[in-house]
Every structure is written in structure tokens, then in C-alpha cells.
Design an enzyme around this catalytic site. Structure first.
Site, short mmCIF file in Angstrom:
data_model
loop_
_atom_site.label_atom_id
_atom_site.label_comp_id
_atom_site.label_asym_id
_atom_site.label_seq_id
_atom_site.Cartn_x
_atom_site.Cartn_y
_atom_site.Cartn_z
N GLU A 1 0.83 -1.21 0.00
CA GLU A 1 0.00 0.00 0.00
C GLU A 1 0.86 1.26 0.00
O GLU A 1 0.59 2.22 -0.71
CB GLU A 1 -0.92 0.03 1.23
CG GLU A 1 -1.98 -1.05 1.26
CD GLU A 1 -1.53 -2.33 1.96
OE1 GLU A 1 -0.33 -2.68 1.85
OE2 GLU A 1 -2.36 -2.96 2.60
N CYS B 1 -1.99 -2.32 7.41
CA CYS B 1 -1.41 -2.05 8.73
C CYS B 1 -1.60 -0.57 9.10
O CYS B 1 -1.93 0.27 8.26
CB CYS B 1 0.07 -2.43 8.74
SG CYS B 1 1.16 -1.22 7.97
N1 THU Z 1 2.13 -6.39 4.01
C1 THU Z 1 1.65 -5.55 3.05
O1 THU Z 1 2.29 -5.31 2.03
N2 THU Z 1 0.44 -4.97 3.25
C2 THU Z 1 -0.39 -5.25 4.29
O2 THU Z 1 -1.49 -4.73 4.35
C3 THU Z 1 0.04 -6.18 5.34
C4 THU Z 1 1.43 -6.68 5.24
C5 THU Z 1 3.42 -7.07 3.76
C6 THU Z 1 4.56 -6.65 4.61
C7 THU Z 1 5.44 -7.88 4.53
O3 THU Z 1 6.21 -7.82 3.34
C8 THU Z 1 4.46 -9.02 4.39
O4 THU Z 1 3.25 -8.46 3.96
C9 THU Z 1 4.25 -9.80 5.67
O5 THU Z 1 3.91 -8.95 6.71
#
Ligand code: THU
Length: 162
Positions: free
Chosen positions: A75, A112
Site C-alpha cells: 500500500e 497495517c
Molecule cells: N504487508 C503488506 O504489504 N500490506 C499489508 O497490508 C500487510 C502486510 C506485507 C509486509 C510484509 O512484506 C508481508 O506483507 C508480511 O507482513
């Protein structure tokens, strides 16, 4: 003592086929973005497709790093790319989807707190709410418009002044 309650609203669609054509298309574009996820550590791919007012679609995915905190969620990759390259073309909607190499994801991935804070900043900057389409390929799609559906107590710079 006063007890306050905050309610949030979101829509749930049993499948992507229940969405309107333009939203369904964006969800399917987010799936394409999974391909360029760089996630050798979590093996958890996140793909984003963001539709701008002009019709342009921005693609992004999570980018990890051996120094874990140096990586970035899909995001924020999308939002910072937009801020750096298309700041005058407002964001209308953002589709987010995920894929794990190790298990089946059963419900949509919700962004997140750090990504929500960045989303809040840009919503305010463009003075327009962003429609979030949280798309799970083996489960439902959750749809909500506006950051306050996700982060009702968010921090804005007006809190820095009296
Ligand atoms: N992650 C995202 O790219 N977006 C989210 O909404 C949640 C988590 C990624 C971060 C990391 O590379 C992987 O997902 C595991 O947490």
C-alpha cells in the site's frame, strides 16, 4: 464517566463477481501486481492496484529486505509512488489482495496502521475519500470508503495546534 461507542461501516461481497464492473476489474488488476512482490522472507505476497481519476492504474507490491524494517508494504509503495509521480491526479480507489506460498488466505488482508496513516494523509491532501477494495480470492471482498472506516482515531496535523 461517559461511555462512547464508535461504529464503522463496511460492505461484504461474497465474491468479486458481485462488484460493479470497474471495481471488479481493479481487484483483478491487483492480482497481476502480486507477480512483482519481493517477499522471500515472509513468502506473503501483497498486490495493489490503484485507480486514479484520469483512469490510470498504478500497480504496487510489498518489497522486503534482509534488514526487515527496511522493507515496505504494498500500500505504501503505491501511495508514495503516487505522491512522487501523480499528485494532481486524485486517487479514486485502491484494491488490495494477497497470496501466501504456504497457506490459503481465507479472508481479506486489512492494511497495517502505518499504511492507514499514509492513506489518511493523502486523502486529506487530495480532499477526497478513497474507496478501499480488500479482495480475498478464496473468500469475500470487503469494501469501505474513507480512512475513518479503518482508523477512527487517526492523527491529523490539526492536533498539533490549539
Ligand atoms: N504487508 C503488506 O504489504 N500490506 C499489508 O497490508 C500487510 C502486510 C506485507 C509486509 C510484509 O512484506 C508481508 O506483507 C508480511 O507482513
Amino acid at each position: 464517566m461517559t461511555n462512547h461507542e464508535i461504529k464503522i461501516n463496511f460492505e461484504e461481497y461474497a465474491s468479486v463477481d458481485e462488484l460493479n464492473k470497474i471495481d471488479k476489474e481493479l481487484c483483478l488488476e491487483a492480482v497481476k501486481a502480486l507477480k512483482n512482490s519481493y517477499s522471500p522472507y515472509s513468502k506473503f505476497r501483497v498486490g495493489v492496484a490503484m485507480r486514479l481519476q484520469s483512469g490510470k492504474i498504478i500497480y504496487a507490491s510489498n518489497q522486503e529486505n534482509v534488514a526487515y524494517p527496511s522493507g515496505l508494504c504494498a500500500e505504501r509503495v503505491a501511495l508514495f509512488y503516487w505522491g512522487a509521480n501523480h499528485p494532481d491526479d486524485p486517487i479514486e480507489s485502491m484494491a488490495v489482495t494477497a497470496h501466501s506460498d504456504e497457506f490459503q488466505i481465507q479472508k481479506p488482508v486489512t492494511s497495517c496502521g502505518a499504511c492507514l496513516q499514509v492513506l489518511a494523509e493523502y486523502e486529506k491532501k487530495q480532499d477526497r475519500a478513497i474507496k478501499m477494495l480488500l479482495y480475498c480470492r478464496q473468500g469475500p471482498v470487503w469494501v469501505a470508503t474513507g480512512i475513518e472506516s479503518f482508523l477512527p482515531f487517526l492523527f491529523f496535523e490539526d492536533r498539533l495546534n490549539n
